[in-house]
Structure formats: structure tokens, C-alpha cells
Scaffold this motif. Structure first.
Motif, PDB file in Angstrom:
ATOM      1  N   GLY A   1       0.912  -1.184   0.090  1.00 57.27           N
ATOM      2  CA  GLY A   1       0.091  -0.075  -0.150  1.00 57.27           C
ATOM      3  C   GLY A   1       0.782   1.289   0.089  1.00 57.27           C
TER       4      GLY A   1
ATOM      5  N   HIS B   1      -3.931  -2.450  -1.259  1.00 59.57           N
ATOM      6  CA  HIS B   1      -4.326  -1.148  -1.347  1.00 59.57           C
ATOM      7  C   HIS B   1      -3.942  -0.228  -0.042  1.00 59.57           C
ATOM      8  CE1 HIS B   1      -7.517  -2.667  -4.269  1.00 59.57           C
ATOM      9  NE2 HIS B   1      -7.039  -1.848  -4.959  1.00 59.57           N
TER      10      HIS B   1
ATOM     11  N   ASP C   1      -3.715   4.934  -2.109  1.00 59.62           N
ATOM     12  CA  ASP C   1      -3.725   4.034  -3.600  1.00 59.62           C
ATOM     13  C   ASP C   1      -4.820   3.161  -3.444  1.00 59.62           C
ATOM     14  OD1 ASP C   1      -2.285   2.241  -2.111  1.00 59.62           O
ATOM     15  OD2 ASP C   1      -0.740   2.718  -3.449  1.00 59.62           O
ATOM     16  N   PHE C   2      -5.976   3.420  -2.811  1.00 62.99           N
ATOM     17  CA  PHE C   2      -7.179   2.462  -2.672  1.00 62.99           C
ATOM     18  C   PHE C   2      -7.985   2.363  -3.990  1.00 62.99           C
ATOM     19  CE2 PHE C   2      -8.631   6.494  -1.113  1.00 62.99           C
ATOM     20  CZ  PHE C   2      -9.629   6.958  -1.769  1.00 62.99           C
TER      21      PHE C   2
ATOM     22  N   ARG D   1     -13.626   3.760   1.276  1.00 61.96           N
ATOM     23  CA  ARG D   1     -13.553   2.570   0.826  1.00 61.96           C
ATOM     24  C   ARG D   1     -15.041   2.016   0.343  1.00 61.96           C
ATOM     25  NH1 ARG D   1      -8.989  -0.523   1.750  1.00 61.96           N
ATOM     26  NH2 ARG D   1      -7.242   1.148   2.100  1.00 61.96           N
TER      27      ARG D   1
END
Length: 244
Positions: free
Chosen positions: A41, A78, A82-83, A134
Motif C-alpha cells: 500500500g 491497497h 492508492d485504494f 472504501r
């Protein structure tokens, strides 16, 4: 069999940067003797979608594709930056997208690997924002916006994050001991490997378990290398051997 590498929190911002030069050198190291690479991540400082045409995204994808084509298995978790890395990035780079928490075997050790932000449960404000970011519905709505609007949002979010970090008590920015204990118990892990906190170290847990924290990259590269019975955590100018 070759070495297994772990790295996180590169926070890459541009191709023309010292951090990207460190990344290129690291990829060469992995190519030389690596069997697999786990990126846990925050490889990017900000990632606004797989359609981002920034040179940095293309350069990272190309770097990973070269490793993948050379036979290195790449896994990408993630992070909080940078999800939005998605299926197109995965297909282009050859990197497998990881679940939030995964359990892997490292020789005779059972290791739980994750980004690490879910362990920072004392930071209530962050966890609230994380749940929104998210959410699949929020992500779909965000990705439907023009690229310029997404970039502007990301810049504003980075500034707000920096302000929150500067104002928050240092203790809430680290992992919560109960959250770590619960994860270790649930996964029966010998090792927990994560990033996110930017506090590289090897911590002793109960019953001979270890929590290994990867370092961040803006100043120097950091990685964990595991091969056979040997494991070493590299950060800044230090190398810490992880006891069996």
C-alpha cells in the motif's frame, strides 16, 4: 527458490524524483534474486483511477510488468493513498490485487500481511473517513468525475491529511495494541507484516511472535527481505535481522 520482498509507503509523486530513482534501484534488486514481491500500500502518494494518464502511473506499471514478465510474482495491497488501484492496473502491470488481510507461508512461519491502517483504531477521525473512501458507491461516484476534478480532490485531501497528522496526538497515529492482539489471535500469525505508520521496527509480541513494520520511502528505501530462515528489515542506514 528466491527471496520474498515486502515494501510499502513509497509515496511516489513523479518520475523525476529521488524516490522514483530509489524505486528503480529496488526493482533491480528484486529482479536479481526475487521470487515474489508484496507491495503493501501507498506506493503512490495519490491515485485517482486506472485512467490516470500521468507519466508516473505508466512508469510504475512498466516497472512492475518487467518484473512480472521476468517471473516475479507481484501482490499489491491497497493503502490509504492508492485504494482506487483497480483491475486495469492489475492487468497491465501483472500485479495481483490483494485482499485487505492475507495470510501467507514464509517457510515454517505463518505471516499475516496488510497495509496496517486498520490497526490504528485510536484515530477515530481517520477511520470515519476511511469507511467513506472504501465504500463502493462512493468510489463509483468519484470515478465518474472528470480526471481534473479527481486530481483536485486528491490534492485537497492530501493537504487535509497533512493538517490532521500535524494536529493529532502521536499516540493515535500508531497501531492499537488490542487491535494487533485481536488480529494475531484471529489469524494465528507468527509474524504480522505491515506499513502505514512510517515507524519501521521489529516488535516482540507474546509467545515469540513478531510485528514487523516497514518504513516509508521519501528519504530512503525500506524493505523486508525473507529467504529461507533469514529475514532482514532495511530502512534508512539500518539493517535489522528478524529473529526466527
Amino acid at each position: 527458490m528466491g527471496a520474498i520482498y515486502f515494501a510499502s509507503d513509497l509515496h511516489l509523486t513523479a518520475v523525476e524524483s529521488c524516490a522514483f530513482d530509489l524505486w528503480v534501484d529496488f526493482c533491480g534488486r528484486v529482479a536479481a534474486d526475487g521470487e515474489s514481491l508484496y507491495l503493501l500500500g501507498d506506493v503512490f502518494e495519490a491515485y485517482v483511477g486506472d485512467d490516470d494518464d500521468a507519466p508516473l502511473v505508466a512508469a510504475v506499471v512498466a516497472s512492475l510488468r518487467r518484473l512480472s514478465d521476468a517471473g516475479v510474482e507481484i501482490s499489491f495491497a491497497h493503502g490509504n493513498r492508492d485504494f482506487l488501484v483497480g483491475a486495469e492496473f492489475s492487468a497491465s502491470s501483472g500485479a495481483r490485487l490483494m485482499a485487505e488481510v492475507e495470510i501467507i507461508e514464509l517457510g515454517h512461519r505463518r505471516a499475516t500481511v496488510l497495509h496496517g491502517d486498520t490497526l490504528c483504531t485510536d484515530d477515530i477521525a481517520y477511520q470515519t473517513v476511511r469507511r467513506q473512501l472504501r465504500d463502493p458507491a462512493w468510489q463509483a461516484q468519484f470515478l465518474s468525475q472528470p480526471l481534473a476534478a479527481r486530481r483536485a480532490f486528491a490534492a485537497k485531501a492530501r493537504a487535509e491529511s497533512a493538517a490532521h497528522t500535524a494536529m493529532a496526538a502521536a499516540s493515535i497515529m500508531d497501531v492499537n495494541a488490542d487491535a494487533v492482539a485481536a488480529l494475531q489471535s484471529a489469524t494465528a500469525a507468527d509474524w504480522i507484516i505491515h506499513g502505514h505508520t512510517h515507524r519501521p521496527a521489529v516488535h516482540d509480541l507474546r509467545a515469540g511472535r513478531r510485528r514487523i513494520v516497514l518504513g516509508d520511502w521519501p528519504r530512503a528505501a525500506s524493505w523486508l527481505r525473507v529467504e529461507g530462515g533469514s529475514a532482514e528489515l532495511h530502512f534508512e542506514d539500518q539493517v535489522v535481522r528478524v529473529d526466527p
